[in-house]
Design a protein around this motif. Structure first.
Motif, PDB file in Angstrom:
ATOM      1  N   MET A   1      45.654  49.585  22.290  1.00  0.00           N
ATOM      2  CA  MET A   1      45.856  49.195  23.683  1.00  0.00           C
ATOM      3  C   MET A   1      44.523  48.730  24.293  1.00  0.00           C
ATOM      4  N   THR A   2      44.525  47.648  25.059  1.00  0.00           N
ATOM      5  CA  THR A   2      43.263  47.164  25.628  1.00  0.00           C
ATOM      6  C   THR A   2      42.856  48.049  26.818  1.00  0.00           C
ATOM      7  N   ALA A   3      41.589  47.923  27.210  1.00  0.00           N
ATOM      8  CA  ALA A   3      41.091  48.708  28.352  1.00  0.00           C
ATOM      9  C   ALA A   3      41.880  48.368  29.615  1.00  0.00           C
ATOM     10  N   VAL A   4      42.274  47.097  29.735  1.00  0.00           N
ATOM     11  CA  VAL A   4      43.030  46.678  30.929  1.00  0.00           C
ATOM     12  C   VAL A   4      44.401  47.363  30.944  1.00  0.00           C
ATOM     13  N   VAL A  23      53.019  48.916  27.510  1.00  0.00           N
ATOM     14  CA  VAL A  23      52.244  48.081  28.436  1.00  0.00           C
ATOM     15  C   VAL A  23      51.359  47.204  27.561  1.00  0.00           C
ATOM     16  N   GLU A  24      51.610  45.897  27.566  1.00  0.00           N
ATOM     17  CA  GLU A  24      50.816  44.991  26.721  1.00  0.00           C
ATOM     18  C   GLU A  24      49.941  44.109  27.611  1.00  0.00           C
ATOM     19  N   LEU A  49      56.088  46.120  29.897  1.00  0.00           N
ATOM     20  CA  LEU A  49      55.269  45.225  30.725  1.00  0.00           C
ATOM     21  C   LEU A  49      54.444  44.286  29.862  1.00  0.00           C
ATOM     22  N   ALA A  50      54.221  43.082  30.358  1.00  0.00           N
ATOM     23  CA  ALA A  50      53.255  42.156  29.747  1.00  0.00           C
ATOM     24  C   ALA A  50      52.386  41.597  30.862  1.00  0.00           C
ATOM     25  N   LEU A  51      51.072  41.726  30.662  1.00  0.00           N
ATOM     26  CA  LEU A  51      50.100  41.263  31.659  1.00  0.00           C
ATOM     27  C   LEU A  51      49.119  40.349  30.940  1.00  0.00           C
TER      28      LEU A  51
END
Ligand code: BTN
Length: 276
Positions: A1-4, A23-24, A49-51
């Motif tokens: 998972m990314t920091a964001v 959460v992607e 979620l996709a951001l």
């Protein structure tokens, strides 16, 4: 998972929302809606979620492109509604209410404009693209995509040159994109739950309370080759705009709407100043 993605999870949990769904986060992607639609087909759970920081093939309503440079908010959420229509038809309006409140929460006086535009001082700051997949019996999934101009003001397809704005242009500031996304998602959870409880009229009332105040005024709605003019009267529980044309109420389910202003001197219609 990314920091964001991690930060978004934390921001959601600080709002009391334990986000069990994936959460992607992507530095760049074609379209967060396209990504989540394909996840939906693979069986991804509700509230996935996709951001993205940027989109290379962002899409807007009516087949238009959505300019998505770095500095904007590009967020999609997957819903799997249990209630049938008309509740599902109101999901985009519920999302509009949530985005509007997210912006108002950071001191930007946003308004919704039917069907799914977010305006600040008459200019478009963002929009909602809601895409449903159904089988013969029911709606299997709805992907709600939210695009907001935050740090930059890209020229939006379908919007006149001075018809677009951004958070930075309105306030001189750049908001915390993740906090804003969390606030919007908290609002979506609230209004979507209302729909799932059968409270369509509460969502309609919330939407009306945040709408541009054009009720009783002349409005033009363009949908493909069709162009209808009438007086904007209301929305109904299917999310349709009710336009009074020749004394009768015409429910419109889609299209681009703009207020038609009458030029002061000669009474001619001037629709050129509204976002389109
Ligand atoms: C509109 O036309 O007003 C709706 C724009 C919606 C853009 C968002 S950005 C995130 C999501 N991914 C897309 O490709 N489109 C939506």
């Amino acid at each position: 998972m990314t920091a964001v993605a991690l930060r978004l999870r934390k921001a959601l949990s600080a709002k009391g929302l334990d986000w069990g769904a994936p959460v992607e986060h992507f530095g760049a992607i074609g379209s967060t809606n396209d990504h989540l639609k394909s996840r939906a087909r693979e069986g991804a759970p509700e509230w996935s979620l996709a951001l993205a920081d940027q989109q290379t093939a962002g899409r807007g309503r009516a087949g238009r492109s959505w300019a998505s440079p770095a500095g904007g908010l590009y967020l999609s959420v997957l819903l799997r509604p249990r209630r049938p229509a008309p509740a599902t038809a109101l999901i985009p309006l519920a999302a509009g209410v949530a985005v509007c409140d997210g912006l108002r929460g950071i001191d930007v006086e946003a308004q919704v404009k039917w069907p799914n535009d977010l305006l600040v001082a008459g200019r478009k700051i963002g929009g909602v693209l809601s895409e449903a997949a159904s089988n013969a019996a029911r709606t299997e999934s709805v992907v709600v995509g939210i695009g907001l101009n935050l740090a930059t003001t890209p020229r939006l397809s379908g919007v006149t040159a001075d018809g677009a704005t951004s958070f930075a242009r309105e306030t001189g500031r750049t908001p915390d994109r993740i906090e804003l996304a969390a606030a919007i998602l908290a609002g979506m959870a609230l209004w979507y739950d209302a729909l799932e409880r059968g409270e369509e009229s509460a969502v309609c009332d919330a939407w009306r309370a945040r709408s541009v105040p054009w009720w009783g005024r002349p409005v033009e709605v363009v949908s493909g080759a069709e162009r209808v003019r009438g007086l904007a009267r209301d929305i109904d529980v299917t999310g349709a705009l009710l336009l009074e044309v020749d004394g009768r109420l015409l429910p419109l389910l889609s299209g681009e709407a703009r207020e038609v202003r009458l030029a002061a001197r000669n009474g001619t219609a001037d629709a050129s100043r509204e976002p389109r």
